[in-house]
Scaffold this motif. Structure first.
Motif, PDB file in Angstrom:
ATOM      1  N   SER A   1       0.822  -1.207   0.000  1.00 26.08           N
ATOM      2  CA  SER A   1       0.000   0.000   0.000  1.00 26.08           C
ATOM      3  C   SER A   1       0.859   1.261   0.000  1.00 26.08           C
ATOM      4  CB  SER A   1      -0.941   0.004   1.207  1.00 26.08           C
ATOM      5  OG  SER A   1      -0.214  -0.035   2.414  1.00 26.08           O
ATOM      6  N   LEU A   2       2.042   1.175   0.609  1.00 26.22           N
ATOM      7  CA  LEU A   2       2.978   2.306   0.601  1.00 26.22           C
ATOM      8  C   LEU A   2       4.310   1.826   0.055  1.00 26.22           C
ATOM      9  CD1 LEU A   2       3.517   5.240   1.207  1.00 26.22           C
ATOM     10  CD2 LEU A   2       3.960   4.672   3.581  1.00 26.22           C
ATOM     11  N   LYS A   3       4.705   2.397  -1.071  1.00 29.19           N
ATOM     12  CA  LYS A   3       5.954   2.041  -1.734  1.00 29.19           C
ATOM     13  C   LYS A   3       6.898   3.236  -1.597  1.00 29.19           C
ATOM     14  CE  LYS A   3       3.029  -0.235  -5.186  1.00 29.19           C
ATOM     15  NZ  LYS A   3       1.782   0.066  -4.446  1.00 29.19           N
ATOM     16  N   ILE A   4       8.085   3.023  -1.051  1.00 32.20           N
ATOM     17  CA  ILE A   4       8.987   4.140  -0.776  1.00 32.20           C
ATOM     18  C   ILE A   4      10.346   3.870  -1.403  1.00 32.20           C
ATOM     19  CG2 ILE A   4      10.073   5.537   1.006  1.00 32.20           C
ATOM     20  CD1 ILE A   4       7.785   4.729   2.882  1.00 32.20           C
ATOM     21  N   TRP A   5      10.715   4.729  -2.340  1.00 32.51           N
ATOM     22  CA  TRP A   5      12.011   4.663  -3.013  1.00 32.51           C
ATOM     23  C   TRP A   5      12.965   5.632  -2.317  1.00 32.51           C
ATOM     24  CZ3 TRP A   5      15.641   2.650  -5.860  1.00 32.51           C
ATOM     25  CH2 TRP A   5      16.571   3.450  -6.557  1.00 32.51           C
ATOM     26  N   VAL A   6      14.155   5.154  -1.943  1.00 26.05           N
ATOM     27  CA  VAL A   6      15.148   5.993  -1.255  1.00 26.05           C
ATOM     28  C   VAL A   6      16.317   6.238  -2.199  1.00 26.05           C
ATOM     29  CG1 VAL A   6      16.740   6.146   0.678  1.00 26.05           C
ATOM     30  CG2 VAL A   6      14.487   5.107   1.017  1.00 26.05           C
ATOM     31  N   GLU A   7      16.613   7.523  -2.410  1.00 23.86           N
ATOM     32  CA  GLU A   7      17.735   7.902  -3.274  1.00 23.86           C
ATOM     33  C   GLU A   7      18.293   9.241  -2.821  1.00 23.86           C
ATOM     34  OE1 GLU A   7      18.826   8.768  -7.996  1.00 23.86           O
ATOM     35  OE2 GLU A   7      16.776   8.289  -7.414  1.00 23.86           O
ATOM     36  N   GLY A   8      19.609   9.313  -2.670  1.00 19.66           N
ATOM     37  CA  GLY A   8      20.263  10.573  -2.332  1.00 19.66           C
ATOM     38  C   GLY A   8      19.745  11.211  -1.066  1.00 19.66           C
ATOM     39  N   TYR A   9      19.545  10.398  -0.028  1.00 18.89           N
ATOM     40  CA  TYR A   9      19.099  10.869   1.290  1.00 18.89           C
ATOM     41  C   TYR A   9      17.717  11.510   1.267  1.00 18.89           C
ATOM     42  CZ  TYR A   9      23.944   9.923   2.412  1.00 18.89           C
ATOM     43  OH  TYR A   9      25.157   9.304   2.560  1.00 18.89           O
ATOM     44  N   LYS A  10      16.900  11.094   0.298  1.00 12.58           N
ATOM     45  CA  LYS A  10      15.491  11.456   0.281  1.00 12.58           C
ATOM     46  C   LYS A  10      14.666  10.193   0.067  1.00 12.58           C
ATOM     47  CE  LYS A  10      15.408  16.307  -1.161  1.00 12.58           C
ATOM     48  NZ  LYS A  10      14.758  17.295  -2.047  1.00 12.58           N
ATOM     49  N   ALA A  11      13.468  10.167   0.664  1.00 12.13           N
ATOM     50  CA  ALA A  11      12.530   9.063   0.486  1.00 12.13           C
ATOM     51  C   ALA A  11      11.321   9.579  -0.280  1.00 12.13           C
ATOM     52  CB  ALA A  11      12.109   8.500   1.838  1.00 12.13           C
ATOM     53  N   PHE A  12      10.931   8.848  -1.318  1.00 12.97           N
ATOM     54  CA  PHE A  12       9.860   9.283  -2.211  1.00 12.97           C
ATOM     55  C   PHE A  12       8.700   8.288  -2.161  1.00 12.97           C
ATOM     56  CE2 PHE A  12      13.942  10.681  -3.875  1.00 12.97           C
ATOM     57  CZ  PHE A  12      13.735  12.034  -4.103  1.00 12.97           C
ATOM     58  N   SER A  13       7.510   8.779  -1.843  1.00 15.46           N
ATOM     59  CA  SER A  13       6.335   7.915  -1.811  1.00 15.46           C
ATOM     60  C   SER A  13       5.895   7.590  -3.231  1.00 15.46           C
ATOM     61  CB  SER A  13       5.182   8.592  -1.065  1.00 15.46           C
ATOM     62  OG  SER A  13       4.023   7.777  -1.128  1.00 15.46           O
ATOM     63  N   LYS A  14       5.818   6.280  -3.528  1.00 12.11           N
ATOM     64  CA  LYS A  14       5.351   5.814  -4.830  1.00 12.11           C
ATOM     65  C   LYS A  14       4.050   5.024  -4.690  1.00 12.11           C
ATOM     66  CE  LYS A  14       9.171   7.212  -6.901  1.00 12.11           C
ATOM     67  NZ  LYS A  14       9.170   8.297  -7.906  1.00 12.11           N
ATOM     68  N   GLY A  15       3.461   5.078  -3.499  1.00 10.64           N
ATOM     69  CA  GLY A  15       2.290   4.260  -3.228  1.00 10.64           C
ATOM     70  C   GLY A  15       1.007   5.055  -3.148  1.00 10.64           C
ATOM     71  N   ARG A  16       0.087   4.572  -2.327  1.00  8.03           N
ATOM     72  CA  ARG A  16      -1.257   5.138  -2.265  1.00  8.03           C
ATOM     73  C   ARG A  16      -1.371   6.293  -1.285  1.00  8.03           C
ATOM     74  NH1 ARG A  16      -3.275  -1.003  -1.549  1.00  8.03           N
ATOM     75  NH2 ARG A  16      -2.491  -1.765  -3.553  1.00  8.03           N
ATOM     76  N   TYR A  17      -0.305   6.562  -0.544  1.00  7.28           N
ATOM     77  CA  TYR A  17      -0.330   7.651   0.432  1.00  7.28           C
ATOM     78  C   TYR A  17       0.739   8.675   0.078  1.00  7.28           C
ATOM     79  CZ  TYR A  17      -3.157   4.392   3.130  1.00  7.28           C
ATOM     80  OH  TYR A  17      -4.128   3.524   3.537  1.00  7.28           O
ATOM     81  N   ILE A  18       0.284   9.836  -0.372  1.00  7.51           N
ATOM     82  CA  ILE A  18       1.192  10.915  -0.751  1.00  7.51           C
ATOM     83  C   ILE A  18       0.727  12.183  -0.055  1.00  7.51           C
ATOM     84  CG2 ILE A  18       2.052  12.342  -2.653  1.00  7.51           C
ATOM     85  CD1 ILE A  18       1.817   9.927  -4.467  1.00  7.51           C
ATOM     86  N   GLY A  19       1.613  12.774   0.729  1.00  9.27           N
ATOM     87  CA  GLY A  19       1.252  13.950   1.498  1.00  9.27           C
ATOM     88  C   GLY A  19       1.232  15.225   0.670  1.00  9.27           C
ATOM     89  N   GLN A  20       1.029  16.344   1.374  1.00  6.01           N
ATOM     90  CA  GLN A  20       0.801  17.620   0.707  1.00  6.01           C
ATOM     91  C   GLN A  20       2.040  18.179   0.022  1.00  6.01           C
ATOM     92  OE1 GLN A  20      -0.660  20.111   3.857  1.00  6.01           O
ATOM     93  NE2 GLN A  20       1.308  20.214   4.927  1.00  6.01           N
ATOM     94  N   ASN A  21       3.232  17.675   0.357  1.00  6.93           N
ATOM     95  CA  ASN A  21       4.431  18.177  -0.324  1.00  6.93           C
ATOM     96  C   ASN A  21       4.789  17.348  -1.564  1.00  6.93           C
ATOM     97  OD1 ASN A  21       5.766  15.853   0.495  1.00  6.93           O
ATOM     98  ND2 ASN A  21       7.194  16.866   1.865  1.00  6.93           N
ATOM     99  N   GLY A  22       3.916  16.430  -1.929  1.00  5.10           N
ATOM    100  CA  GLY A  22       4.163  15.609  -3.109  1.00  5.10           C
ATOM    101  C   GLY A  22       4.794  14.267  -2.814  1.00  5.10           C
ATOM    102  N   GLY A  23       4.987  13.956  -1.521  1.00  4.61           N
ATOM    103  CA  GLY A  23       5.472  12.639  -1.132  1.00  4.61           C
ATOM    104  C   GLY A  23       6.974  12.525  -0.990  1.00  4.61           C
ATOM    105  N   THR A  24       7.630  13.569  -0.470  1.00  5.13           N
ATOM    106  CA  THR A  24       9.091  13.542  -0.321  1.00  5.13           C
ATOM    107  C   THR A  24       9.489  13.801   1.125  1.00  5.13           C
ATOM    108  OG1 THR A  24       9.388  14.373  -2.577  1.00  5.13           O
ATOM    109  CG2 THR A  24      11.261  14.540  -1.098  1.00  5.13           C
ATOM    110  N   TYR A  25      10.326  12.919   1.655  1.00  4.23           N
ATOM    111  CA  TYR A  25      10.835  13.064   3.012  1.00  4.23           C
ATOM    112  C   TYR A  25      12.355  13.168   2.943  1.00  4.23           C
ATOM    113  CZ  TYR A  25      12.086  11.861   7.835  1.00  4.23           C
ATOM    114  OH  TYR A  25      12.607  11.859   9.096  1.00  4.23           O
ATOM    115  N   THR A  26      12.912  14.209   3.536  1.00  3.75           N
ATOM    116  CA  THR A  26      14.364  14.399   3.538  1.00  3.75           C
ATOM    117  C   THR A  26      14.977  13.716   4.755  1.00  3.75           C
ATOM    118  OG1 THR A  26      14.174  16.523   2.373  1.00  3.75           O
ATOM    119  CG2 THR A  26      16.233  16.088   3.552  1.00  3.75           C
ATOM    120  N   ILE A  27      15.868  12.781   4.487  1.00  2.74           N
ATOM    121  CA  ILE A  27      16.502  11.985   5.535  1.00  2.74           C
ATOM    122  C   ILE A  27      17.672  12.733   6.158  1.00  2.74           C
ATOM    123  CG2 ILE A  27      17.688   9.789   6.008  1.00  2.74           C
ATOM    124  CD1 ILE A  27      16.238   8.810   3.336  1.00  2.74           C
TER     125      ILE A  27
END
Length: 211
Positions: free
Chosen positions: A173-199
């Motif tokens: 249900s939630l697919k998260i791709w991690v690249e370059g110290y950021k995590a990107f939501s590729k699943g069914r839950y995407i927040g208001q910033n477009g689905g990007t979390y800075t690690i």
């Protein structure tokens, strides 16, 4: 076949009136992933050295804030020195008894999760070391519908490594791709910033630029 009992079909109102256990994410977590359901399958993948481990440990801290009990099955690294360093780096001692770490077969994990008061959230590192087919994963998830299973996978380029991993990723249900110290939501839950979390802010800027 005529004697088989069918499950009752659901109406639209059945679905609309159903209550879901959602995770009350706050701050950066809410901005990236909204409020996802607290059970089912999440799938995290990325190449080595891009921040997967730090991301998962930060996720555990957010779950701890929500009062969740967690378990990590560290199949790939066990309780090795790299895990020790990562736990120190992210200040994980604050979790104390909220996080248990094991290194056991999936059969043993299945038994553990079947017990009363077993952890609510389970991290499995990694998909490849679990050595299970896609349908074995489906069966495992069906046996533990009240758990949130977070699976970490190695990557082959930008895809999970191996056909079973790709199939399992699509099942999540939630697919998260991690690249370059950021995590990107590729699943069914995407927040208001477009689905990007800075690690890690500095590492992310060096990798992705300042935009």
């Amino acid at each position: 076949m005529s004697g088989d009992r069918l499950k009752r079909a659901l109406t639209v109102n059945d679905i609309l009136n159903k209550k879901y256990e959602l995770l009350d994410f706050k701050g950066d977590w809410y901005d990236a992933f909204d409020q996802p359901e607290g059970r089912g399958l999440w799938f995290v993948w990325g190449n080595s050295g891009n921040g997967k481990t730090s991301f998962l440990l930060q996720m555990m801290k957010e779950f701890a804030r929500l009062g969740k009990r967690m378990l990590m099955n560290s199949l790939e690294e066990g309780a090795g020195h790299t895990i020790h360093k990562a736990l120190l780096r992210e200040g994980m001692s604050v979790l104390n008894r909220k996080l248990l770490i094991v290194n056991e077969s999936m059969e043993q994990l299945d038994i553990r999760l079947s017990k009363r008061k077993s952890p609510e959230i389970v991290f499995i590192d990694s998909f490849q070391y679990a050595r299970m087919s896609f349908w074995e994963w489906v069966g495992f998830l069906e046996k533990h519908p009240d758990k949130l299973i977070v699976v970490i996978s190695q990557a082959d380029g930008k895809k999970p490594m191996g056909r079973p991993a790709v199939s399992t990723m699509y099942h999540a249900s939630l697919k998260i791709w991690v690249e370059g110290y950021k995590a990107f939501s590729k699943g069914r839950y995407i927040g208001q910033n477009g689905g990007t979390y800075t690690i890690y802010e500095k590492g992310a800027k060096l990798y992705h630029g300042t935009e």
